[in-house]
Design an enzyme around this catalytic site. Structure first.
Site, PDB file in Angstrom:
ATOM      1  N   ASN A   9       6.304  19.538  15.292  1.00 41.52           N
ATOM      2  CA  ASN A   9       5.751  18.421  16.070  1.00 41.52           C
ATOM      3  C   ASN A   9       4.489  18.930  16.762  1.00 41.52           C
ATOM      4  O   ASN A   9       4.573  19.687  17.723  1.00 41.52           O
ATOM      5  CB  ASN A   9       6.796  17.960  17.098  1.00 41.52           C
ATOM      6  CG  ASN A   9       6.241  16.928  18.060  1.00 41.52           C
ATOM      7  OD1 ASN A   9       5.189  16.322  17.811  1.00 41.52           O
ATOM      8  ND2 ASN A   9       6.938  16.706  19.168  1.00 41.52           N
ATOM      9  N   LYS A  11       2.431  17.290  18.462  1.00 40.97           N
ATOM     10  CA  LYS A  11       2.163  16.516  19.682  1.00 40.97           C
ATOM     11  C   LYS A  11       0.683  16.088  19.717  1.00 40.97           C
ATOM     12  O   LYS A  11       0.073  15.888  18.671  1.00 40.97           O
ATOM     13  CB  LYS A  11       2.540  17.314  20.933  1.00 40.97           C
ATOM     14  CG  LYS A  11       3.910  17.971  20.830  1.00 40.97           C
ATOM     15  CD  LYS A  11       4.416  18.416  22.163  1.00 40.97           C
ATOM     16  CE  LYS A  11       5.639  19.270  21.978  1.00 40.97           C
ATOM     17  NZ  LYS A  11       6.439  19.393  23.169  1.00 40.97           N
ATOM     18  N   HIS A  94      11.421  10.825  21.271  1.00 39.74           N
ATOM     19  CA  HIS A  94      11.114  12.145  21.833  1.00 39.74           C
ATOM     20  C   HIS A  94      11.119  12.032  23.364  1.00 39.74           C
ATOM     21  O   HIS A  94      10.702  11.008  23.912  1.00 39.74           O
ATOM     22  CB  HIS A  94       9.745  12.623  21.329  1.00 39.74           C
ATOM     23  CG  HIS A  94       9.492  14.059  21.648  1.00 39.74           C
ATOM     24  ND1 HIS A  94       9.112  14.475  22.899  1.00 39.74           N
ATOM     25  CD2 HIS A  94       9.595  15.177  20.892  1.00 39.74           C
ATOM     26  CE1 HIS A  94       8.994  15.799  22.887  1.00 39.74           C
ATOM     27  NE2 HIS A  94       9.285  16.245  21.679  1.00 39.74           N
ATOM     28  N   GLU A  96       9.246  13.169  25.544  1.00 38.67           N
ATOM     29  CA  GLU A  96       7.923  12.882  26.146  1.00 38.67           C
ATOM     30  C   GLU A  96       7.629  11.387  26.080  1.00 38.67           C
ATOM     31  O   GLU A  96       6.950  10.835  26.951  1.00 38.67           O
ATOM     32  CB  GLU A  96       6.842  13.736  25.466  1.00 38.67           C
ATOM     33  CG  GLU A  96       6.961  15.193  25.915  1.00 38.67           C
ATOM     34  CD  GLU A  96       6.461  16.210  24.913  1.00 38.67           C
ATOM     35  OE1 GLU A  96       5.778  15.842  23.953  1.00 38.67           O
ATOM     36  OE2 GLU A  96       6.785  17.401  25.103  1.00 38.67           O
ATOM     37  N   GLU A 164      17.413  17.973  21.830  1.00 34.06           N
ATOM     38  CA  GLU A 164      16.330  18.642  22.547  1.00 34.06           C
ATOM     39  C   GLU A 164      16.533  18.514  24.056  1.00 34.06           C
ATOM     40  O   GLU A 164      16.124  17.499  24.651  1.00 34.06           O
ATOM     41  CB  GLU A 164      14.996  17.999  22.182  1.00 34.06           C
ATOM     42  CG  GLU A 164      14.652  18.085  20.716  1.00 34.06           C
ATOM     43  CD  GLU A 164      13.146  18.086  20.513  1.00 34.06           C
ATOM     44  OE1 GLU A 164      12.652  19.017  19.901  1.00 34.06           O
ATOM     45  OE2 GLU A 164      12.471  17.152  21.004  1.00 34.06           O
ATOM     46  N   GLY A 170       8.890  22.992  25.757  1.00 34.60           N
ATOM     47  CA  GLY A 170       7.591  23.476  26.227  1.00 34.60           C
ATOM     48  C   GLY A 170       7.670  24.365  27.459  1.00 34.60           C
ATOM     49  O   GLY A 170       6.659  24.630  28.105  1.00 34.60           O
ATOM     50  N   SER A 210      11.485  25.090  22.828  1.00 36.70           N
ATOM     51  CA  SER A 210      10.983  26.470  22.914  1.00 36.70           C
ATOM     52  C   SER A 210      11.475  27.367  21.778  1.00 36.70           C
ATOM     53  O   SER A 210      11.773  28.547  21.989  1.00 36.70           O
ATOM     54  CB  SER A 210      11.328  27.069  24.279  1.00 36.70           C
ATOM     55  OG  SER A 210      10.674  26.343  25.304  1.00 36.70           O
TER      56      SER A 210
HETATM   57  C1  PEP Z   1       9.196  19.349  20.801  1.00 35.37           C
HETATM   58  O1  PEP Z   1       8.099  18.904  21.078  1.00 35.37           O
HETATM   59  O2  PEP Z   1       9.994  18.646  20.191  1.00 35.37           O
HETATM   60  C2  PEP Z   1       9.529  20.717  21.211  1.00 35.37           C
HETATM   61  C3  PEP Z   1      10.723  21.149  20.978  1.00 35.37           C
HETATM   62  O3  PEP Z   1       8.535  21.432  21.826  1.00 35.37           O
HETATM   63  P1  PEP Z   1       8.526  23.028  22.099  1.00 35.37           P
HETATM   64  O4  PEP Z   1       8.986  23.703  20.838  1.00 35.37           O
HETATM   65  O5  PEP Z   1       7.106  23.345  22.441  1.00 35.37           O
HETATM   66  O6  PEP Z   1       9.478  23.285  23.224  1.00 35.37           O
END
Ligand code: PEP
Length: 255
Positions: A9, A11, A94, A96, A164, A170, A210
């Site tokens: 992803n 983003k 997601h 976000e 998640e 992040g 992460s």
């Molecule tokens: C994500 O955006 O779905 C995600 C898991 O981000 P990150 O790996 O940066 O934590």
């Protein structure tokens, strides 16, 4: 047998030129990796160019969001009809989107329905916030999110769920493999109750939050965890290819 699945992803990162460069950097090595379904989710504006770059490769394309209506006066939105010509997957719900843009469980449900109706495979994201986690409400939150997102939908295998935890996205603070596996097992049980055991056993459920080249093994070595949704680390060609290679090796060994 559930085929391992790794999605990147990106983003709101990469200009069109940077996105093409990033694909070029990983294309050859990523294409050769067998036994893992590989999906790149760049920003909307790069979907056309990248769909052409991925033609004749084993790498698939996904979008990061979409609206649920097919067309009309929805300025700034992108519809499933537009996406289905370009890609096979779409990330929905997601955190976000939920927390920065106020997306509700009801909207996520409409989006999942619209995606499936248009032959787009949803990568449905669920996960609890830190305060829910600390209050011991992880299962309550993910159960509510999964149940709402799949409400009124007939059992389908064309769907991937990503667990998640919001506190892990992040932040550099990933969940432990054990924690992630336990919640994923719980999500599978929720799907079994909602739909049936057979479908629940067949659905891919990923961990996200992460994930890096250094910790992917911790997740992927749990049979319950079918892959990862990778954010930050998917923007580095070497690291993302490493994550997919490691997944292929470990899943092959533990088959
Ligand atoms: C994500 O955006 O779905 C995600 C898991 O981000 P990150 O790996 O940066 O934590």
């Amino acid at each position: 047998m559930r085929i391992p699945f790794i999605a990147g992803n990106w983003k709101m990162n990469t200009t069109a030129a940077e996105a093409e460069r990033l694909v070029l950097e990983m294309l050859e090595r990523l294409d050769k990796i067998e036994g893992v379904e590989k999906v790149l989710c760049p920003p909307f504006v790069s979907l056309v160019a990248i769909s052409m770059m991925l033609e004749n490769s084993s790498i698939k394309l996904g979008a990061q969001n979409m609206y649920f209506e097919a067309k009309g006066a929805y300025t700034g939105e992108i519809s499933p009809l537009m996406l289905r010509e370009l890609c096979g997957f779409v990330i929905l719900g997601h955190s976000e989107r939920r927390w920065y843009f106020g997306e509700t469980d009801e909207q996520v449900n409409k989006k999942v329905k619209a995606a499936l109706a248009n032959k787009l495979k949803p990568i449905l994201c669920v996960g609890e916030r830190l305060e829910d986690n600390e209050a011991g409400k992880t299962e309550e939150v993910v159960s509510r999110q999964v149940t709402a997102a799949l409400s009124g939908i007939e059992p389908v295998r064309d769907l991937v769920i990503a667990y998640e935890p919001v506190w892990a996205i992040g932040t550099g603070k990933a969940a432990s493999g054990k924690q992630a596996a336990a919640t994923i097992q719980f999500i599978r049980a929720v799907v079994a109750k909602l739909w049936n055991k057979g479908i629940a056993q067949d659905l891919r459920i990923l961990y996200g939050g992460s994930v890096t080249g250094a910790n992917i093994a911790e997740f992927i070595s749990h049979p319950e965890i079918d892959g990862a949704l990778v954010g930050g680390a998917s923007l580095k060609a070497e690291e993302f290819v490493g994550i997919v290679e490691r997944t292929a090796e470990i899943k092959k060994r533990t088959k």
